[in-house]
Design an enzyme around this catalytic site. Structure first.
Site, short mmCIF file in Angstrom:
data_model
loop_
_atom_site.label_atom_id
_atom_site.label_comp_id
_atom_site.label_asym_id
_atom_site.label_seq_id
_atom_site.Cartn_x
_atom_site.Cartn_y
_atom_site.Cartn_z
NE ARG A 1 1.63 -5.27 11.37
CZ ARG A 1 2.63 -4.86 10.59
NH1 ARG A 1 3.83 -5.39 10.72
NH2 ARG A 1 2.44 -3.92 9.70
NE ARG B 1 -4.38 -1.66 10.28
CZ ARG B 1 -3.26 -1.16 9.77
NH1 ARG B 1 -3.21 0.07 9.35
NH2 ARG B 1 -2.19 -1.90 9.69
NE ARG C 1 7.69 -3.36 5.72
CZ ARG C 1 6.46 -2.90 5.42
NH1 ARG C 1 6.11 -2.70 4.18
NH2 ARG C 1 5.61 -2.67 6.38
NE ARG D 1 6.86 -1.27 11.17
CZ ARG D 1 5.86 -1.06 10.32
NH1 ARG D 1 6.05 -0.35 9.24
NH2 ARG D 1 4.66 -1.56 10.54
CE LYS E 1 -2.25 -1.01 3.84
NZ LYS E 1 -1.63 -2.30 4.24
P1 AMP Z 1 0.75 -0.02 9.39
O1 AMP Z 1 2.04 0.69 9.28
O2 AMP Z 1 -0.36 0.62 8.58
O3 AMP Z 1 0.85 -1.50 9.14
O4 AMP Z 1 0.26 0.16 10.92
C1 AMP Z 1 1.04 -0.31 12.00
C2 AMP Z 1 0.21 -0.43 13.25
O5 AMP Z 1 -0.39 0.84 13.58
C3 AMP Z 1 -0.96 -1.39 13.19
O6 AMP Z 1 -0.58 -2.73 13.40
C4 AMP Z 1 -1.85 -0.84 14.31
O7 AMP Z 1 -1.32 -1.18 15.57
C5 AMP Z 1 -1.68 0.67 14.14
N1 AMP Z 1 -2.67 1.25 13.21
C6 AMP Z 1 -2.40 1.88 12.03
N2 AMP Z 1 -3.53 2.32 11.44
C7 AMP Z 1 -4.53 1.94 12.26
C8 AMP Z 1 -5.95 2.09 12.19
N3 AMP Z 1 -6.56 2.69 11.17
N4 AMP Z 1 -6.68 1.58 13.22
C9 AMP Z 1 -6.10 0.98 14.28
N5 AMP Z 1 -4.78 0.80 14.40
C10 AMP Z 1 -3.98 1.28 13.41
#
Ligand code: AMP
Length: 213
Positions: A171, A88, A127, A160, A13
């Site tokens: 996740r 999400r 990654r 990370r 994404k």
């Molecule tokens: P990402 O980098 O988008 O994979 O997000 C990393 C982490 O941030 C996720 O595993 C969640 O813990 C948190 N997170 C990001 N966006 C959201 C969202 N829209 N709702 C809830 N948690 C989020």
């Protein structure tokens, strides 16, 4: 363009969002990046969410909506936005729908990157991310020139906390349970564009086809 990017973690994404930004000047808004900055800056928000994020769990809908209600009002959103990692959950999608109605805005489409689980698992465990500028590397396909050091800004690159095998398993499960149902939600709204690839050309072709309809 006003687009939601939907797809499991590691589907590509962020990469697609960056490419689309170059094409039409829309701004990428990554809720994950916003939250990671809060943790790095040790703000109250950052301290509150650190453990949930490291384990790969979602932070609460209320928290996310209060961030996004502010973010979507910023000037740089006037030329369009690419929502990366938001919404999400169904409650977030419903709250976003109400917010956009209030703002008098409409989404162009919801782009779903439908990438197989084994590809994602491999991509995420290999990654690495720059601790300073967020540049993404991959130990197999895109290593930095100097081991552990970012080519762009010279800071340290790391794996990370939420990209360990255990956190990734979680996740992906969280995605299947809470986020995957959004595809149906947006299909019913007539906005879903699903592409079984994370390469730019097929993605662009699918978006164009949808917008020409
Ligand atoms: P990402 O980098 O988008 O994979 O997000 C990393 C982490 O941030 C996720 O595993 C969640 O813990 C948190 N997170 C990001 N966006 C959201 C969202 N829209 N709702 C809830 N948690 C989020």
């Amino acid at each position: 363009m006003k687009v939601i990017l939907l797809g499991p973690p590691g589907a590509g994404k962020g990469t697609i969002a960056k490419a689309l930004m170059q094409i039409d000047g829309s701004v990428q808004i990554s809720t994950g990046d916003i939250l990671r900055h809060a943790i790095a800056d040790k703000t109250d928000l950052g301290i509150q969410i650190e453990a949930a994020m490291a384990a790969g769990n979602l932070v609460t809908d209320d928290l996310i909506m209060s961030i996004m209600e502010q973010r979507l009002l910023a000037d740089d959103c006037k030329h369009g936005y690419l929502l990366d990692g938001f919404p999400r959950t169904i409650p977030q999608a419903e709250a976003l729908k109400n917010l956009l109605t209030k703002l008098g805005e409409k989404l162009d489409c919801v782009l779903e990157l439908d990438v197989p689980r084994d590809v994602i698992f491999d991509r995420l465990t290999t990654r690495r991310t720059c601790t300073n500028c967020g540049e993404i590397y991959n130990v197999k396909s895109k290593p930095p020139t100097v081991d552990g050091i970012c080519d762009v800004c010279g800071h340290e690159i790391v794996q990370r906390d939420d990209e360990t095998e255990e956190a990734i398993e979680n996740r992906l499960e969280v995605y299947n349970e809470q986020t995957a149902p959004l595809a149906d939600f947006y299909r019913k709204e007539g906005l879903l564009v699903s592409v079984a690839s994370s390469d730019l050309d097929p993605v662009l072709a699918a978006i164009r086809e949808h917008m020409d309809r």
